[in-house]
Structure formats: structure tokens, C-alpha cells
Design an enzyme around this catalytic site. Structure first.
Site, mmCIF file in Angstrom:
data_model
loop_
_atom_site.group_PDB
_atom_site.id
_atom_site.type_symbol
_atom_site.label_atom_id
_atom_site.label_comp_id
_atom_site.label_asym_id
_atom_site.label_seq_id
_atom_site.Cartn_x
_atom_site.Cartn_y
_atom_site.Cartn_z
ATOM 1 N N ASP A 92 0.882 -1.159 0.000
ATOM 2 C CA ASP A 92 0.000 0.000 0.000
ATOM 3 C C ASP A 92 0.931 1.224 0.000
ATOM 4 O O ASP A 92 2.146 1.079 0.202
ATOM 5 C CB ASP A 92 -0.860 -0.049 1.261
ATOM 6 C CG ASP A 92 -1.700 1.193 1.461
ATOM 7 O OD1 ASP A 92 -2.286 1.669 0.463
ATOM 8 O OD2 ASP A 92 -1.771 1.692 2.611
ATOM 9 N N ASP A 105 -0.159 5.097 1.137
ATOM 10 C CA ASP A 105 -0.432 6.050 2.222
ATOM 11 C C ASP A 105 -0.553 5.339 3.570
ATOM 12 O O ASP A 105 -1.354 4.417 3.726
ATOM 13 C CB ASP A 105 -1.729 6.822 1.927
ATOM 14 C CG ASP A 105 -1.569 7.734 0.725
ATOM 15 O OD1 ASP A 105 -0.909 8.775 0.867
ATOM 16 O OD2 ASP A 105 -2.073 7.380 -0.361
HETATM 17 MG MG LIG Z 1 -2.980 2.958 3.584
#
Ligand SMILES: [Mg+2]
Length: 226
Positions: A8, A10
Site C-alpha cells: 500500500d 499512504d
Molecule cells: Mg494505507
């Protein structure tokens, strides 16, 4: 056998979630309002289009706002706060080890490709075989689309890939696509229910990639690592 890692972005590579919330909070405070953190944490990991903070603020103040001007100010502030963040602990080591081990490397993010690739370049984190973002799929997380797109692009099966996520919606997306999931919560997602992940760590510094590969191999015979 794990042949690929899908990160992922962020909250996992960079703790951008805190700065994004803070930049919006400052806009709300300038209008005498408070942006609810307890609500905000429930939308982390979803597409930015899932919730319109301007529409909510206009509802609270009872009139329309100069969105363009506020958006310009907010983006500047957000960038300032995000760029002050270091890469999260252990990320560079995991990235380096994955390259050395010959694993394929992907990113699956509900954010835009320009946001993700811009920050990765700025941080000097290259060597990705595949980056899939919200404009590449019909539905962002928690739908499995981003992970399915990453698997197709990387040329591996779900059973050959490990997703690394900081949020509940991210783990849900990875598990819905059938990947193994490692959860590493960030500052704003520490209250998330990450119990559907196969393994939860406080940080990627806590355990090396090689150690986690061993943990996950034994997990396949014991069902889950907790
Ligand atoms: Mg995230």
C-alpha cells in the site's frame, strides 16, 4: 511460496494520513468547525472521492465556499506536511531485501497515480514492477480490484503474493483478492480492526522480510500467525 510483495502507499510507505487529516482540519478550524478524527479514521484506505470534505464543511457553515482557493491553500499545506515525513521505519530495508531476494514488487493504492509515483520518486524508492492506483480500476479499496490488477500486472497468483497494508479497508481488499496480508498500522489507523490480516506488526522494523517469510510459511500449516 511468496514471489511478490504488494505495498500500500499512504500510511504504509509514508505516514501521509496524519498530514492529510491535519491539512483538512486546519481548513475546518479556519471556518470555526472541527473535522471529526473518529469519522476520518473510518474512511482511511478508501478512494479520496468517497467523502467530500468541502460539501460537509459547506453544510456545517451554511453557505458555499471558494473551493478552488481553499483547495490550493490546502494542497500547499498538505504537501508541506507530507514532505516533512520520513519514509516509515523498515520500508527501505524491506524494499532492498525484496530486490535482493528477486521478488517482484508492486504498489496497490486507492490514491491517484500522480500522488503515489510523485512521492515515490521524491523519496528515491524505485524499482517497482507494477503500480496500480485508483484510476486503473473500477473500484478502490476495500474492493479487491486494485490487488487483482496488481496480481495480473505482476504475473503472480494471489497465493504467491503478500500484501502490506496499514488500514482495515486495505487489508479487506487484499484478503478479498486472496492475498496473504501483513498489517502495519500507522498513526491514524492504530484503532482499526486488523484482525483479518495474517500477521500484524507495529512497524516493518520489528521483523525482517526474511523472518516474516518464515512466519508465513509456518502459518500455512497452522492457519494464522497472531
Ligand atoms: Mg494505507
Amino acid at each position: 511460496m511468496i514471489r511478490a510483495l504488494v505495498f500500500d502507499f499512504d500510511g504504509l510507505i509514508l505516514d501521509s494520513e496524519g498530514p492529510v487529516f491535519e491539512a483538512w482540519s486546519e481548513v475546518y478550524r479556519r471556518h470555526g468547525q472541527e473535522l471529526s478524527q473518529s469519522f476520518w479514521v473510518t474512511i482511511i484506505g478508501r478512494s479520496p472521492g468517497f467523502f467530500d470534505p468541502f460539501a460537509e464543511l459547506e453544510k456545517l457553515v451554511g453557505h458555499s465556499l471558494d473551493r478552488d482557493a481553499l483547495q490550493d491553500e490546502r494542497r500547499l499545506r498538505e504537501r508541506e506536511l507530507v514532505e516533512a515525513q520520513p519514509v516509515l521505519p523498515g520500508v527501505r530495508e524491506w524494499h532492498r531485501d525484496a530486490c535482493r531476494m528477486g521478488l517482484k514488487l508492486g504498489v496497490a493504492s486507492s490514491s491517484s497515480a500522480s500522488w503515489v509515483t510523485g512521492h515515490l520518486e521524491r523519496l528515491g524508492l524505485g524499482g517497482w514492477d507494477c503500480i496500480r492506483c485508483r484510476e486503473h480500476v473500477r473500484q478502490a479499496k476495500p474492493a479487491p480490484d486494485l490487488y487483482q490488477a496488481a496480481l495480473a500486472c505482476l504475473g503472480v497468483t494471489a497465493g504467491e503474493a503478500l500484501a502490506i497494508e496499514d488500514s482495515e479497508h486495505g487489508v479487506a481488499a487484499a484478503k478479498a483478492a486472496g492475498l496473504l496480508a501483513l498489517a502495519v498500522p500507522c498513526s491514524l489507523t492504530s484503532s482499526h480492526d486488523l484482525s483479518s490480516a495474517d500477521l500484524v506488526l507495529g512497524s516493518l522494523k520489528e521483523r525482517s522480510l526474511a523472518q516474516v517469510m518464515v512466519d508465513l510459511r509456518s502459518a500455512s500449516t497452522v492457519s494464522r500467525v497472531r
